[in-house]
Design an enzyme around this catalytic site. Structure first.
Site, PDB file in Angstrom:
ATOM      1  CE  LYS A  72      -3.930   1.889   2.691  1.00 53.38           C
ATOM      2  NZ  LYS A  72      -4.804   1.647   3.842  1.00 53.38           N
ATOM      3  CB  SER A 107      -8.116   3.615   2.738  1.00 57.67           C
ATOM      4  OG  SER A 107      -7.291   2.999   3.713  1.00 57.67           O
ATOM      5  CB  SER A 112      -8.343   0.868   5.802  1.00 56.13           C
ATOM      6  OG  SER A 112      -9.007   2.068   5.587  1.00 56.13           O
TER       7      SER A 112
HETATM    8  N1  GLN Z   1     -13.013   3.737   6.514  1.00 53.15           N
HETATM    9  C1  GLN Z   1     -12.369   4.175   7.711  1.00 53.15           C
HETATM   10  C2  GLN Z   1     -12.218   5.656   7.712  1.00 53.15           C
HETATM   11  O1  GLN Z   1     -12.439   6.246   6.688  1.00 53.15           O
HETATM   12  C3  GLN Z   1     -11.126   3.434   7.930  1.00 53.15           C
HETATM   13  C4  GLN Z   1      -9.868   4.101   7.581  1.00 53.15           C
HETATM   14  C5  GLN Z   1      -8.717   3.216   7.795  1.00 53.15           C
HETATM   15  O2  GLN Z   1      -8.838   2.124   8.353  1.00 53.15           O
HETATM   16  N2  GLN Z   1      -7.559   3.677   7.373  1.00 53.15           N
HETATM   17  O3  GLN Z   1     -11.903   6.224   8.720  1.00 53.15           O
END
Ligand code: GLN
Length: 482
Positions: free
Chosen positions: A74, A146, A170
Site C-alpha cells: 500500500k 482505503s 481499511s
Molecule cells: N473507513 C475508515 C475511515 O475512513 C477506515 C480508515 C482506515 O482504516 N484507514 O476512517
C-alpha cells in the site's frame, strides 16, 4: 496451474523444490499486472526493474523461500527509493530513503505501490489523486477502501499477497468487497515503522491474501518486536506459530461463539443470509453459537470518529510545505503553509483535520477529547468482559456488498457509517479476521471473527475451519474475476 493463481504457500513450496525461481514468479505477476491494470488500477507505481533486480538477487542468495515471493505494498508504507504518495498531491513526489520494517521482513521484492484513499481516509478507494480502483469482479463497483488497491491486486492476481493498513476497517472492508482474506492483528503485533501515521493508537499493518492459511503464513513472518516502534509487541518472533495452529486442526467443537445481535437491521440480504449461514455451519461443527449484544453499540463509531480525526489532525500537522511534501510557495511561513495545505490536501483530508482540531482545541472542544477517551476505556473494559464470555465473536465485515463507484459523491460523510462493524477491533486493539462468506450472485461479502487480544492464533484455526466448510457455498454465490 498458472503461477499467478497460486497461493503464497504453494509458491513457497515450488521455490523450495526449485520448480520456480523468484524471477519467474515476479515476471509472471508483472505480466498479469500489465493485463489487469488498465481496468482495475490497483497500482499507483509499478516497480518493474527494482522488483526483477531484487528477485535476481534473492535467487542468487541463500534466503528463506518465503522471502523470495514478491508482493504489493500500500502506498502509505515506505520502500526505499520509490515514491510514497499516500495518494495525495501533498506527497506526489516524496521519495523515502528508508524501507518499512514489514517490507524488509518479507524480503523486499516489491511489485508495486498500491492505490488508497488519500492518507488512508475513506472506504471506497475513490478519493485518490490517481483515480479510483475498480473492483476486479465488476469494474463499475468500488474495491472498498482505503486499501482498495491492495485488496484488488490480490483478487486480480496481479500480486500473490499484499500489505494493507487498517485503522478502522481499511484492510478488512476492501477484502470483503473483493472476496479475499485479511487479518487486522492484535495492536502492536506488526511494527508500524515506515508506515505513514493516520491515527497512531489505532493503526495496524495487515496482510491481504487469497486464503486463511496464507494470512497465517505471512503474519507469522512479519509479526514481532521492533525497537523502532515503541508500541510493538515485546515478543521477538512468531515464526511457525500461526500455521502450526491451523495444521493441528483443533476445529471449533466446544467453542463459545457470540453472534452480534441485531446485525440484520443494518445489512442487505446477501450479508444477512451469508452471516447466518456461517453461524449455522459453526454450530453444526460443534460450537455453541449465541446472540450477544455488542458493547456500547452506537458509541463505538462516534468514539472512533473523534479519536481518529483528532489523532490524524495532529499527525498530519507535519505537512506544512517546508519540511517535505508539496510546496506551493509564498512570502512567509504562514503563507507557504496555508497555500501548500490548501492545494496539497483533498476535501476529505481537510474535513478530518478540521474536525480533529476542533475536538482537541481547548476553546471549542473543552474536555471533549478527554470525555471520548473515557468512553474508549469503557469500551475496552466491556470488550474484556465480552471475551471472557465468548472465545470468538462473529459479525459481518460490512453491511453490504461493494457499492457502485460514485455512490457517495454527493454525500461523502454518509460513508462513515460503513465502518460500523470494523472499528470496534481498532478501538480495543483485539484481532479481527475477514473471510469471504457469500455474495449477491456477483459480488462477494464477508464475515469477521474477533477474539481477545493476543489470541490471533485462535482466530486462524477457527477461520481456516470455517473457510473450508464454506468454500463451495461461497463459490456458488460469487461471480468470477474477469
Ligand atoms: N473507513 C475508515 C475511515 O475512513 C477506515 C480508515 C482506515 O482504516 N484507514 O476512517
Amino acid at each position: 496451474m498458472n503461477i499467478t493463481e497460486m497461493t503464497v504457500a504453494a509458491l513457497t513450496e515450488a521455490i523450495e523444490k526449485r520448480e520456480l525461481s523468484s524471477r519467474e514468479i515476479t515476471e509472471a505477476f508483472l505480466a498479469r499486472a500489465d493485463e489487469t491494470e488498465p481496468n482495475v488500477n490497483s497500482y499507483i507505481t509499478l516497480c518493474r526493474e527494482k522488483a526483477l533486480e531484487a528477485a535476481d538477487k534473492a535467487d542468487k542468495n541463500d534466503v528463506p523461500a518465503i522471502k523470495k515471493i514478491p508482493f504489493a505494498v500500500k502506498d502509505n508504507v515506505a520502500y526505499d527509493g520509490v515514491r510514497m504518495t499516500c495518494a495525495s498531491r501533498m506527497l506526489e513526489n516524496f521519495v523515502p530513503e528508508y524501507t518499512a520494517e514489514v517490507v524488509e521482513r518479507m524480503g523486499g521484492i516489491v511489485l508495486g505501490k498500491t492505490n488508497l484513499d488519500e492518507f488512508a481516509m475513506g472506504s471506497s478507494c475513490e478519493k485518490s489523486l490517481f483515480g479510483a480502483t475498480h473492483n476486479p469482479i465488476s469494474y463499475e463497483y468500488s474495491a472498498g477502501g482505503s486499501s482498495g488497491g491492495s485488496a484488488a491486486s490480490v483478487k486480480a492476481c496481479s500480486a500473490p499477497w499484499s500489505i494493507g493498513t487498517d485503522t478502522g476497517g481499511s484492510a478488512r472492508q476492501p477484502s470483503a468487497f473483493c472476496g479475499v482474506v485479511s487479518i487486522k492483528p492484535t495492536y502492536g503485533l506488526v511494527s508500524r515503522y515506515g508506515v505513514a501515521e493516520l491515527a497512531s493508537s489505532l493503526d495496524t499493518v495487515c496482510p491481504i491474501t487469497k486464503d486463511v492459511f496464507d494470512s497465517a503464513l505471512v503474519l507469522e513472518n512479519i509479526a514481532g518486536h521492533d525497537r523502532r516502534d515503541m508500541t510493538s509487541t515485546e515478543k521477538e518472533s512468531y515464526a511457525g506459530e500461526f500455521t502450526s495452529a491451523i495444521k493441528k486442526e483443533y476445529g471449533i467443537r466446544g467453542l463459545r461463539i457470540g453472534l452480534m445481535d441485531g446485525f440484520e437491521k443494518y445489512c442487505d440480504e446477501a450479508v444477512t443470509k451469508s452471516t447466518l449461514h456461517a453461524a449455522r455451519i459453526a454450530e453444526e461443527l460443534g460450537a455453541s453459537v449465541e446472540r450477544t449484544e455488542m458493547p456500547s453499540g452506537d458509541e463505538t463509531l462516534g468514539a472512533y470518529m473523534v479519536i481518529s480525526q483528532a489523532e490524524c489532525s495532529s499527525n498530519l500537522s507535519r505537512y506544512d510545505g517546508i519540511k517535505y511534501g508539496y510546496n506551493a510557495g509564498g512570502d512567509d511561513y504562514r503563507e507557504i503553509m496555508r497555500r501548500s495545505r490548501s492545494e496539497g490536501f483533498g476535501d476529505e483530508v481537510k474535513r478530518r483535520i478540521m474536525s480533529g482540531c476542533y475536538a482537541l482545541s481547548e476553546s471549542h472542544g473543552g474536555n471533549f477529547f478527554a470525555g471520548i477517551k473515557g468512553i474508549r476505556s469503557r469500551i475496552c473494559r466491556e470488550a474484556a468482559a465480552l471475551f471472557e464470555k465468548y472465545d470468538v465473536v462473529m459479525l459481518p465485515t460490512a453491511a453490504g456488498c461493494a457499492f457502485r463507484l460514485g455512490s457517495f459523491d454527493t454525500n461523502p460523510t454518509m460513508l462513515y457509517a460503513s465502518d460500523m462493524f470494523t472499528v470496534f477491533a481498532n478501538l480495543t486493539g483485539v484481532p479481527a479476521i475477514q473471510l469471504p462468506s457469500g455474495g449477491n450472485g456477483t459480488l462477494p461479502c464477508g464475515i469477521s471473527l474477533m477474539a481477545a487480544a493476543n489470541c490471533d492464533k485462535l482466530l486462524f484455526s477457527v477461520a481456516h475451519t470455517l473457510e473450508s466448510e464454506m468454500k463451495n457455498y461461497v463459490a456458488s454465490e460469487v461471480g468470477n474475476v474477469r
